[in-house]
Design an enzyme around this catalytic site. Structure first.
Site, short mmCIF file in Angstrom:
data_model
loop_
_atom_site.label_atom_id
_atom_site.label_comp_id
_atom_site.label_asym_id
_atom_site.label_seq_id
_atom_site.Cartn_x
_atom_site.Cartn_y
_atom_site.Cartn_z
CG ASP A 195 4.60 0.53 0.27
OD1 ASP A 195 4.31 -0.32 -0.41
OD2 ASP A 195 5.45 0.49 1.53
CG MET A 196 1.66 5.95 1.85
SD MET A 196 1.26 7.08 3.51
CE MET A 196 -0.10 5.72 3.99
#
Length: 423
Positions: A195-196
């Site tokens: 996600d990051m």
């Protein structure tokens, strides 16, 4: 409120507790390079928030569009009853509540789109279209709008409608299979890595699309941002190396399949240091420092390729030297010799690190629940137009009156929409 607890643990070169991090107040009026950019963030959880977090740090007006009565699911990731994730990744943002499924909510969102430069969403592909808010509708409302569509597997393809959390992506890209030790199962990362990574790639793509509009006079466009593609991208030449060798590399723990020696090593006092001797000159300097100058001319370790091939012999030699010295002693020895060895910190050690404190990599801010909130500073340091931490993470719907007021709604009308569950 409660005071922020003092964190303790094995550290090097400092005994500074979290309380001694530099304290800052929020700077609500600080100018920033993205001041004129309005972002409507309809996303939930990590990837979208990571993307808009970076934009907000550099001045974009990020408006979190949240579900009435519930909000972003990131608010529910709690430790000791407090969502540190929300406090950190929603800083510098504003919050409104809005139900885009309802006709009135849809109409309000379209009015907000007129004044926005960016819209970010991470619903299952096709969801916005079902609500009558697909890119064709949004771009008709605002032809210059940049629309970022985050999903697990992309807006096209056979699995576009399948949910895709980061853990599945980390597994399916091959990351988990190459992470960990050879005699143990594959290891997922202990953080929302996919996600990051997608958020950072998405931030770059968003600014690229904005430049097309603002500098080149181009039109708005849709950014298809799967979690899968950026995660695969950071793995580098895995596929190319597989084609060259026909072999899938075994998990190597903290060793490297391309350079040696490289590992983490236990020290005499039970702590750890990390070593990366990825250049020929660094490996030779290491051998001299550990009193094994003979290894420089040893045929088994002459080149990097030789060292990788014979790492099962080389690594224990290095480990034996490390085990005879305390961590602090090793750091002094290797720093004096110019060898790339560093302490392995836990969170407490990182916070107490002198470099972290002196460079203000971490700061403390006032917080109603925690007393003071330690969190990372703006990560990229621009010399002329630095980012700023201007405001804390918002309460749910905190900016309803401010934002909907710009559409001409008075407090009475806003209150009525709340009762109707529109906002």
């Amino acid at each position: 409120g409660k005071t922020c607890p003092r964190l303790e643990g094995p550290v090097v070169g400092s005994t500074q507790p979290v309380d001694d991090l530099h304290r800052r107040d929020y700077a609500p009026d600080a100018p920033a390079p993205l001041d004129a950019v309005r972002v409507l963030d309809l996303s939930r959880l990590v990837a979208g928030n990571a993307l808009t977090h970076v934009l907000a740090d550099f001045g974009a007006e990020v408006i979190k569009v949240e579900r009435p009565g519930h909000g972003d699911d990131l608010r529910n990731w709690r430790v000791e009853g407090i969502s540190a994730f929300w406090k950190v990744y929603a800083r510098n943002k504003k919050s409104i509540t809005l139900n885009p499924r309802s006709p009135k909510g849809r109409a309000l969102l379209l009015r907000l789109v007129e004044s926005a430069q960016v819209l970010v969403e991470n619903f299952l592909p096709g969801t916005l279209e079902k609500w009558g808010l697909g890119p064709d509708v949004l771009l008709l409302q605002n032809p210059a709008l940049v629309i970022v569509r985050i999903s697990g597997w992309g807006q096209t393809g056979p699995e576009r409608e399948q949910p895709g959390f980061g853990s599945l992506v980390e597994a399916r890209t091959g990351f988990a299979a190459m992470n960990g030790f050879p005699d143990r199962p594959p290891v997922l990362p202990p953080l929302a890595l996919a996600d990051m990574v997608a958020g950072l790639y998405g931030g770059m793509a968003t600014l690229t699309a904005l430049r097309e509009v603002e500098v080149r006079g181009g039109q708005g466009q849709v950014i298809d941002l799967p979690l899968f593609d950026p995660m695969l991208a950071i793995l580098g030449p895995q596929a190319a190396e597989y084609q060259l060798t026909g072999q899938v590399p075994a998990r190597a723990g903290s060793r490297s399949a391309t350079t040696a020696p490289r590992n983490t090593y236990r020290t005499k006092d039970g702590r750890y240091v990390a070593l990366s001797a990825s250049m020929q000159s660094m490996a030779e300097r290491l051998f001299k420092t550990i009193g094994r100058k003979d290894l420089i001319t040893d045929r088994r370790f002459l080149t990097n390729a030789d060292r990788v091939r014979n790492n099962d012999i080389l690594d224990p030699i290095v480990a034996e030297f490390m085990a005879r010295h305390d961590q602090s002693e090793l750091l002094e020895i290797f720093q004096a010799a110019g060898v790339t060895v560093g302490a392995v910190h836990d969170t407490a050690g990182m916070i107490a690190d002198d470099m972290v404190r002196e460079r203000e990599v971490m700061l403390r801010f006032p917080d109603e629940e925690m007393g003071e909130l330690p969190m990372h500073n703006v990560a990229a340091h621009l010399s002329n137009t630095p980012g700023q931490i201007r405001r804390p993470a918002p309460e749910l719907g905190q900016h309803n009156i401010e934002i909907f007021g710009t559409l001409g709604l008075d407090p009475g009308e806003i209150a009525a929409l709340v009762k109707e569950d529109v906002i």
